[in-house]
Design a protein around this motif. Sequence first.
Motif, PDB file in Angstrom:
ATOM      1  N   LEU A 115       0.865  -1.014  -0.034  1.00 26.25           N
ATOM      2  CA  LEU A 115       0.166  -0.006   0.031  1.00 26.25           C
ATOM      3  C   LEU A 115       0.902   1.237   0.113  1.00 26.25           C
ATOM      4  CD1 LEU A 115      -2.810  -0.945   2.651  1.00 26.25           C
ATOM      5  CD2 LEU A 115      -3.138  -0.852   0.292  1.00 26.25           C
ATOM      6  N   VAL A 116       2.084   1.315   0.556  1.00 31.59           N
ATOM      7  CA  VAL A 116       2.893   2.280   0.845  1.00 31.59           C
ATOM      8  C   VAL A 116       3.909   2.455  -0.529  1.00 31.59           C
ATOM      9  CG1 VAL A 116       2.567   2.440   2.967  1.00 31.59           C
ATOM     10  CG2 VAL A 116       4.651   1.066   1.954  1.00 31.59           C
ATOM     11  N   VAL A 117       3.865   1.491  -1.465  1.00 31.88           N
ATOM     12  CA  VAL A 117       4.547   1.381  -2.486  1.00 31.88           C
ATOM     13  C   VAL A 117       4.350   2.390  -3.734  1.00 31.88           C
ATOM     14  CG1 VAL A 117       6.149  -0.023  -4.145  1.00 31.88           C
ATOM     15  CG2 VAL A 117       5.580  -0.841  -2.003  1.00 31.88           C
ATOM     16  N   THR A 118       4.409   3.743  -3.442  1.00 30.39           N
ATOM     17  CA  THR A 118       3.799   4.867  -4.399  1.00 30.39           C
ATOM     18  C   THR A 118       4.872   5.806  -4.338  1.00 30.39           C
ATOM     19  OG1 THR A 118       2.989   6.080  -2.251  1.00 30.39           O
ATOM     20  CG2 THR A 118       1.611   4.410  -3.524  1.00 30.39           C
ATOM     21  N   ALA A 119       4.911   6.731  -5.640  1.00 27.96           N
ATOM     22  CA  ALA A 119       5.631   7.706  -5.726  1.00 27.96           C
ATOM     23  C   ALA A 119       4.771   9.163  -5.698  1.00 27.96           C
ATOM     24  CB  ALA A 119       6.272   7.838  -7.141  1.00 27.96           C
ATOM     25  N   SER A 120       5.428   9.998  -5.039  1.00 29.48           N
ATOM     26  CA  SER A 120       4.912  11.384  -4.916  1.00 29.48           C
ATOM     27  C   SER A 120       6.037  12.517  -4.800  1.00 29.48           C
ATOM     28  CB  SER A 120       4.130  11.342  -3.525  1.00 29.48           C
ATOM     29  OG  SER A 120       4.805  11.194  -2.318  1.00 29.48           O
ATOM     30  N   VAL A 121       5.461  13.538  -4.750  1.00 36.15           N
ATOM     31  CA  VAL A 121       6.501  14.704  -4.208  1.00 36.15           C
ATOM     32  C   VAL A 121       5.777  15.399  -3.130  1.00 36.15           C
ATOM     33  CG1 VAL A 121       5.383  16.171  -5.976  1.00 36.15           C
ATOM     34  CG2 VAL A 121       7.514  16.837  -5.370  1.00 36.15           C
ATOM     35  N   GLN A 167      -5.038   6.777  -7.385  1.00 36.60           N
ATOM     36  CA  GLN A 167      -5.262   5.529  -6.697  1.00 36.60           C
ATOM     37  C   GLN A 167      -4.188   5.500  -5.435  1.00 36.60           C
ATOM     38  OE1 GLN A 167      -7.003   2.596  -6.656  1.00 36.60           O
ATOM     39  NE2 GLN A 167      -5.642   1.626  -5.056  1.00 36.60           N
ATOM     40  N   ARG A 168      -3.161   6.245  -5.611  1.00 36.95           N
ATOM     41  CA  ARG A 168      -2.223   6.242  -4.654  1.00 36.95           C
ATOM     42  C   ARG A 168      -2.831   6.769  -3.224  1.00 36.95           C
ATOM     43  NH1 ARG A 168      -0.256  11.289  -3.179  1.00 36.95           N
ATOM     44  NH2 ARG A 168       1.479  11.320  -1.650  1.00 36.95           N
ATOM     45  N   TRP A 169      -3.683   7.829  -3.320  1.00 35.59           N
ATOM     46  CA  TRP A 169      -4.026   8.521  -2.004  1.00 35.59           C
ATOM     47  C   TRP A 169      -5.173   7.512  -1.433  1.00 35.59           C
ATOM     48  CZ3 TRP A 169      -1.719  11.567   0.965  1.00 35.59           C
ATOM     49  CH2 TRP A 169      -2.218  12.286   1.866  1.00 35.59           C
ATOM     50  N   LEU A 170      -5.932   7.068  -2.592  1.00 34.95           N
ATOM     51  CA  LEU A 170      -7.004   6.177  -1.796  1.00 34.95           C
ATOM     52  C   LEU A 170      -6.318   4.956  -1.084  1.00 34.95           C
ATOM     53  CD1 LEU A 170      -9.699   5.930  -4.741  1.00 34.95           C
ATOM     54  CD2 LEU A 170      -9.809   7.311  -2.636  1.00 34.95           C
ATOM     55  N   GLN A 171      -5.340   4.364  -1.497  1.00 34.02           N
ATOM     56  CA  GLN A 171      -4.737   3.116  -1.032  1.00 34.02           C
ATOM     57  C   GLN A 171      -3.786   3.445   0.038  1.00 34.02           C
ATOM     58  OE1 GLN A 171      -2.640   1.269  -4.416  1.00 34.02           O
ATOM     59  NE2 GLN A 171      -1.019   1.562  -3.212  1.00 34.02           N
ATOM     60  N   PHE A 172      -3.184   4.629   0.167  1.00 39.92           N
ATOM     61  CA  PHE A 172      -2.324   4.955   1.120  1.00 39.92           C
ATOM     62  C   PHE A 172      -2.648   5.141   2.642  1.00 39.92           C
ATOM     63  CE2 PHE A 172       1.437   7.288   3.119  1.00 39.92           C
ATOM     64  CZ  PHE A 172       2.579   6.712   2.512  1.00 39.92           C
ATOM     65  N   PRO A 173      -1.997   4.338   3.402  1.00 41.37           N
ATOM     66  CA  PRO A 173      -2.579   4.102   4.870  1.00 41.37           C
ATOM     67  C   PRO A 173      -2.419   5.481   5.769  1.00 41.37           C
ATOM     68  CG  PRO A 173      -0.520   3.114   4.686  1.00 41.37           C
ATOM     69  CD  PRO A 173      -0.639   3.423   3.305  1.00 41.37           C
ATOM     70  N   LEU A 174      -3.345   6.548   5.622  1.00 40.92           N
ATOM     71  CA  LEU A 174      -3.038   7.475   6.431  1.00 40.92           C
ATOM     72  C   LEU A 174      -3.125   7.229   8.019  1.00 40.92           C
ATOM     73  CD1 LEU A 174      -5.926   9.970   4.797  1.00 40.92           C
ATOM     74  CD2 LEU A 174      -3.425   9.598   4.202  1.00 40.92           C
TER      75      LEU A 174
END
Length: 385
Positions: A115-121, A167-174
């Motif tokens: 779930l945290v394997v995302t890229a962002s800035v 999809q990144r923000w929907l899956q990322f565990p806040l």
Amino acid sequence: MSRPLLPKGFEVELFTGRADGTVVGCSAEVARRFPDFVTEPDRRNLEYTTPPEASYQRQLELLLEPRQRLRPWLTERQLTLLPGSTLSLGDSRHFERSDPDNPYHGYIESTYGTLVVTASVHINLGLSDMPALFAGLRLLRCEAALLLALSASSPFLDGAVMGAHSQRWLQFPLTPAQVPLFRDHAHYVEWMAEQLAAGSMQNVRHLWTSVRPNGDARPHQLNRIEIRICDLITDPLLLLAVTAFAELRLHQLLADPAAHDPLRASPLDAQALAQLADANDQSAARSSLLAPLTHWRTGRTIMAADWIRESLETMAPLANDLGLTSVLAPVQRVIDQGNQAMRWVERQRSGSTIAEIIASEAQVMEQQEVRGAEPNETDSTPPLG
């Protein structure tokens, strides 16, 4: 008299892979070769940061230089940098550890998986006055959905269309699941101590929310606001434009706190504002510029694109005063033409495969880096602010 520009800096997370869009991790090798790049828990991510600098022109150089230095090393290995904020063509069933001996990485893998394997800035804007910092934090938290709407770039995962623009923000565990709208520095310090004692956070960095205070000795010593909600913005000029949008909102707040601090200018209380902000973020993750949002000032429903248009109108005189009109211009182009996720989804509906989209956009990403480093001889606008 206009205030000076705020110091700003970026934390850029990227995926690496082949020219056909296949994700291939190499962050540990990159970090050994290039000390200014660091690993994420999953080896398919790598990250670099830019030092604080007020000048947008200088930040453009700082954004481009690490990528330009990395590109030949990647090319030798038939690799490139990939756009998008999720594993568009990757395999999210498996976690690929960059450092098997790191216990914190082990905690991340066992607790959150891919779930945290995302890229962002992450965009950092410097403020050292604590009342101003926390007022700015409240404003940007309540308007973070606009920044996600502009930056959304993750409509795909594992070779499939997910039905959302981020999809990144929907899956990322806040983490923690609920974060209050902090009244002041003391409230933040007290709340952080409570979370660490309860175990809902592992350390002071384990506050994964849309916008958070930042500093070298958190929670006591703070000097900047960190915007964490943005998907990866591969176009460096658009990244600077989104940053200018956020900075101009802070300058408006600093000039008139009573009119722009949500705790002072909204009929809603702090708890309701926090809930509104989180709901808006989820709506923007699903539909980005087309998302129906609830305006913190009035409680009315407004489409994200319309809210951004209104903001651009109100900040235009200030942008001119601060020399940021040309820096801000790409925001209007996104409103007119759609963000990266919207354009990708339209291409997929028109017959392109996800692999074709990612492969061609990887080339565009490299071209944007070159164009961003070259002066535009046909452009009569002054240098970036």
